[in-house]
Every structure is written in C-alpha cells, then in structure tokens.
Design an enzyme around this catalytic site. Sequence first.
Site, PDB file in Angstrom:
ATOM      1  N   THR A  50       3.220  23.657 -12.903  1.00 23.46           N
ATOM      2  CA  THR A  50       2.598  23.663 -14.220  1.00 23.46           C
ATOM      3  C   THR A  50       1.148  24.076 -14.063  1.00 23.46           C
ATOM      4  O   THR A  50       0.648  24.238 -12.942  1.00 23.46           O
ATOM      5  CB  THR A  50       2.690  22.267 -14.858  1.00 23.46           C
ATOM      6  N   THR A  51       0.471  24.232 -15.177  1.00 25.07           N
ATOM      7  CA  THR A  51      -0.965  24.491 -15.188  1.00 25.07           C
ATOM      8  C   THR A  51      -1.591  23.631 -16.273  1.00 25.07           C
ATOM      9  O   THR A  51      -1.323  23.828 -17.464  1.00 25.07           O
ATOM     10  CB  THR A  51      -1.280  25.970 -15.461  1.00 25.07           C
TER      11      THR A  51
END
Length: 300
Positions: A50-51
């Site tokens: 994820t970011t």
Amino acid sequence: MALQDVCKWQAPDSQGPSPHLPQAGGWLVPRGCDPQTFLQIHGPRLAHGTTTLAFRFRHGVIAAADTRSSCGSYVACPASCKVIPVHQHLLGTTSGTSADCATWYRVLQRELRLRELREGQLPSVASAAKLLSAMMSRYRGLDLCVATALCGWDRSGPALFYVYSDGTHLQGDIFSVGSGSPYAYGVLDRGYHYNMTTQEAYALARCAVAHATHRDAYSGGSVDLFHVRESGWEHVSCSDVCVLYVELQKLLEPEPEEEASHAHPEPATAHRAAEDRELSMGPGEMTPGDSGMPAGTETL
C-alpha cells in the site's frame, strides 16, 4: 425432556461478538508448539502492499492513501478506505493486514470513548498512540501486522504519531508507510516545509501518492485525501491516480520555445566586430592585417 436437559448442554451467548480479544497465550495451536514458531512455519505468506502518508504543517495534519487492497498478485478491492476516523479530531492511516487494522481501530475507538466518559474529555493524540502501542505490544510475535499513522488535533495543536504492532510509537512531522513509501518519501522530502499553504499541502500529498502508485505495483486506485483541522477532520477529495498522474506530467513538461529563434539564428558577432572596427578608424588608416603584405615588410 429436551435434549439439552439430558446432555446438560447450554447454547453459547450469540447475541453479539465478544468485545474482548483472546489473551496472548490463548491462541489455539497444536500442543507442544510455540505459537510464534508455528505461525512462522505454517502461517500464510501473502505479499501485500500500500501507500499511505501523513505530514504535519501549520494549518493541521494531512493524511492521504491509495485505495487498492492487494493480496499477492490479486487485487482484492480497488476502492478500499485506508484512512479510518477514530473520533472528530483523530483519524489514522492503515497499512498491513486489513482485518488486523480494522479490528484494532474498533478497539481503540471503544477505549477512547470509555476514557472520555470517565475523565470528561478526549485523550490527547499522544495518549491515544501510547494506548494503541501498549495494547498491540502484548501480541508481539503472533503475526500481527498493523502499521498506522495517527493524525489529530488536541490542546497542544496538530500532532502526528507512528505506531507499529510490535509496540513502536514515534512522533514526527512526516511519515509514509507501505510498499510505496520510498517513492512517496522522495517527493515529500523535496517539497515539504512547515509553513506551506493549504493548497500547497493538498498538491504535495496528491503528487506523492500518485508518483508512488505509478512505481509500486501493489498500490493504485484513487487518492483519498483528508485534512485534520482545529474544528475536526474533513474528507477533501478522492482522485483517480491515473488521471492525476497524467495531469502532473503535463505540468512538468517544458514549454516549447519560439521556433523563429531556432530557424533564423542571429548573425555571428564577428561580423559586428568588423563593422565597429571600420567605423572607429579613419578613411586613410590601415592596419597591418588589412594589406596582403607581412607586418614586418610594412614597417620597413
């Protein structure tokens, strides 16, 4: 006579799920096995990424995240929400196992609400981060995966804390968590300063997440942008990362220069220098270089 009367069996209480988690030593594993070793050997090995990012500035705290939930090479959900509100002045980004993050945020919401009822006021962001860290640290080594950035506004102003499932909690101005965090940090380190305006902060957060999703295969979807102010948090926007990245690339393209300057270059400066030299000399004067004879012969 009913069957339960003969067997002395009672149905479990199924009115609702228990609000209490099992104790650290209460996990069901084969007899004689260490829970940590058993989970490391037989536990699932699914890559996820994820970011998420958050940073503190003069006008509050910005939290942004992508919306892609991945499970290995499979996109489980393209529109998941990775920024979870806790109360009106506190929210957090989630990175790690989705089920673990959702569970522990429900536990945190319950504990903060109980403390508010007992003490008459909401705990500070630092107290919430310390509480979450202390609760999760008891499950260290049991394959719990929660990495979060708590963003809030309390009596001391905007505050930002990073909390990990092994009990780590840190205070700072910039945090980025997830597989796309190295790319996001590159954009944040270049454009961040504490006294930026609100629109500059929005643009920086969108740019950082968009560039990270372009380079990281586990991140994508949209950019969820939140802003925590003194009056509370607000959801600013949700922008598609593909459209956003194309717009950013157009802004970074250099403007085309005038074609006339390249097609018709100015004459060489040597011609102008020759004209200036002729004007500076009299009509009868001649330099040694102007005649076809060597300089020494003219002197004689």
